[in-house]
Design a protein around this motif. Structure first.
Motif, short mmCIF file in Angstrom:
data_model
loop_
_atom_site.label_atom_id
_atom_site.label_comp_id
_atom_site.label_asym_id
_atom_site.label_seq_id
_atom_site.Cartn_x
_atom_site.Cartn_y
_atom_site.Cartn_z
N SER A 139 37.72 44.29 48.94
CA SER A 139 37.63 43.34 47.82
C SER A 139 36.50 43.74 46.87
O SER A 139 36.61 43.55 45.65
CB SER A 139 37.43 41.91 48.33
OG SER A 139 36.21 41.78 49.03
N VAL A 140 35.42 44.29 47.41
CA VAL A 140 34.31 44.72 46.54
C VAL A 140 34.77 45.90 45.66
O VAL A 140 34.47 45.94 44.47
CB VAL A 140 33.06 45.09 47.38
CG1 VAL A 140 32.04 45.85 46.54
CG2 VAL A 140 32.42 43.81 47.93
N LYS A 141 35.53 46.82 46.24
CA LYS A 141 36.09 47.93 45.44
C LYS A 141 36.96 47.37 44.32
O LYS A 141 36.91 47.84 43.17
CB LYS A 141 36.91 48.88 46.32
CG LYS A 141 36.06 49.90 47.03
CD LYS A 141 36.94 50.92 47.74
CE LYS A 141 36.22 51.42 48.98
NZ LYS A 141 37.05 51.50 50.16
N ASP A 142 37.78 46.38 44.65
CA ASP A 142 38.66 45.77 43.63
C ASP A 142 37.84 45.05 42.55
O ASP A 142 38.18 45.11 41.37
CB ASP A 142 39.65 44.80 44.29
CG ASP A 142 40.68 45.54 45.14
OD1 ASP A 142 40.82 46.77 45.00
OD2 ASP A 142 41.35 44.88 45.96
N LEU A 143 36.75 44.40 42.96
CA LEU A 143 35.89 43.73 41.97
C LEU A 143 35.24 44.76 41.05
O LEU A 143 35.16 44.55 39.84
CB LEU A 143 34.77 42.94 42.68
CG LEU A 143 35.11 41.57 43.24
CD1 LEU A 143 33.89 40.98 43.94
CD2 LEU A 143 35.58 40.62 42.14
N GLN A 144 34.78 45.87 41.65
CA GLN A 144 34.14 46.91 40.83
C GLN A 144 35.11 47.47 39.80
O GLN A 144 34.75 47.70 38.65
CB GLN A 144 33.61 48.04 41.73
CG GLN A 144 32.30 47.66 42.41
CD GLN A 144 31.96 48.55 43.59
OE1 GLN A 144 32.83 49.22 44.16
NE2 GLN A 144 30.69 48.55 43.97
N ALA A 145 36.37 47.65 40.21
CA ALA A 145 37.38 48.19 39.29
C ALA A 145 37.70 47.15 38.21
O ALA A 145 37.89 47.49 37.04
CB ALA A 145 38.63 48.57 40.06
N LYS A 146 37.73 45.87 38.60
CA LYS A 146 38.10 44.79 37.67
C LYS A 146 36.97 44.50 36.69
O LYS A 146 37.23 44.12 35.55
CB LYS A 146 38.43 43.54 38.51
CG LYS A 146 38.77 42.31 37.72
CD LYS A 146 40.12 42.41 37.06
CE LYS A 146 40.33 41.32 36.04
NZ LYS A 146 41.37 41.65 35.08
N LEU A 147 35.72 44.67 37.15
CA LEU A 147 34.55 44.28 36.33
C LEU A 147 33.63 45.48 36.09
O LEU A 147 32.51 45.52 36.63
CB LEU A 147 33.77 43.16 37.04
CG LEU A 147 34.54 41.89 37.42
CD1 LEU A 147 33.69 41.00 38.31
CD2 LEU A 147 34.98 41.13 36.17
N PRO A 148 34.07 46.45 35.28
CA PRO A 148 33.26 47.68 35.13
C PRO A 148 31.91 47.43 34.44
O PRO A 148 30.99 48.24 34.58
CB PRO A 148 34.15 48.59 34.28
CG PRO A 148 35.13 47.68 33.61
CD PRO A 148 35.31 46.51 34.53
N ASN A 149 31.77 46.32 33.72
CA ASN A 149 30.52 46.05 33.00
C ASN A 149 29.65 45.01 33.70
O ASN A 149 28.76 44.43 33.11
CB ASN A 149 30.82 45.59 31.57
CG ASN A 149 31.63 46.64 30.83
OD1 ASN A 149 31.35 47.83 30.94
ND2 ASN A 149 32.67 46.20 30.13
#
Ligand code: FMN
Length: 271
Positions: A139-149
């Protein structure tokens, strides 16, 4: 000269005020069956932070099968659940502790919907989650991809079955990451990885027990001393459910906690 002095004092004051300004912290979470809610309340209480629930207009009040079916239908239609409006202005916060149950390996759809509704650019997000077996890492990987900024800071995850351990673990997590004042003893590094012995495999099997989503055999292990016991990090190879069927090689990582005088338990699976 006097003017210069006044200016210098004003500057000094401005600098010290900006340095002292505590970041505004919000605990924003979704919880279907109150497990994540318990962790959210623990964090908000410990930090004195504001607490806000993500509330779907139509609650997910079915069982796991019904919830999974609704998620699958929505996904096929490219839909996310409609949410009730937030009661706080999320934009006004600097640090957001974002909590969710893991559904199908990642953050639950109401959280995906919340991420569409708010702009978290430039903010710090601290993920926390609860799960049957694991999903913090994915889920953290998915958050990083979803929220690049957005700066995604290290997160905390706990199994539903270990929710009673969350109070002490949250305290350790908040202190060791500098969100809460207080001394914590850092844990030692894990040992070198070694092939799993029969004794190691017995610990793995006891920890995993009959958990339905894990069907694997320990191959390698590293360990370290933790207060009151030993923590293991196993590598395990997925086994076929039907021994007659060959499956492609796939390995999982499983954290196991063996506390003195207690049965070993697994704390998290990384897939
Ligand atoms: C639809 C659905 C899908 C789930 N998928 C997973 C999963 O992929 N991995 C997992 O470890 N747990 C999974 N779970 C278990 C939940 O993450 C777990 O029960 C969680 O603690 C529930 O949190 P809550 O009480 O805050 O809703 C799933 C639960 C539901 C309802």
């Amino acid at each position: 000269m006097k003017q210069l002095f006044v200016l210098a004092t004003a500057l000094l004051l401005a600098v010290s005020c900006s340095q002292n300004k505590a970041p505004k912290t919000l605990v924003l979470y979704y919880s279907q069956t109150n497990t994540t809610k318990a962790v959210a309340e623990e964090i908000a209480n410990a930090l004195g932070a504001d607490l806000e629930a993500i509330l779907p207009v139509v609650p997910y009040d079915g069982d796991m099968g019904a919830t999974a079916a609704r998620c699958a239908k929505d996904a096929a239609e490219g839909k996310l659940p409609e949410l009730k409006p937030f009661t706080v202005d999320v934009a006004a916060y600097d640090v957001i502790f974002l909590g969710y149950p893991i559904w199908m390996g990642t953050y639950a759809p109401p959280v995906a919907a919340a991420l569409e509704a708010v702009n978290l650019d430039g903010k710090k997000v601290v993920p926390f989650c609860t799960f049957g077996s694991g999903g913090l890492d994915t889920s953290v990987k998915d958050l990083q991809a979803k929220l690049p900024n957005t700066e995604i800071l290290p997160g905390y995850g706990v199994r539903t079955a270990r929710i009673d351990a969350a109070k002490a673990e949250v305290d350790y997590f908040l202190k060791s990451n500098g969100f809460l004042a207080g001394e914590v003893t850092p844990l030692p590094d894990f040992s070198e990885v070694r092939p799993a012995t029969e004794a190691d495999a017995a610990i793995f099997d006891a920890a995993v027990g009959t958990y339905p989503m894990i069907h694997a055999a320990a191959t390698e292990v590293a360990s370290r001393a933790v207060p009151g016991g030993i923590e293991y990090l196993f590598t395990a190879k997925d086994l076929p459910r039907d021994p007659a069927v060959e499956i492609p090689d796939h390995f999982i990582k499983v954290y196991v906690l063996a506390e003195d005088g207690k049965e070993p338990v697994f704390t998290q699976v990384l897939r």
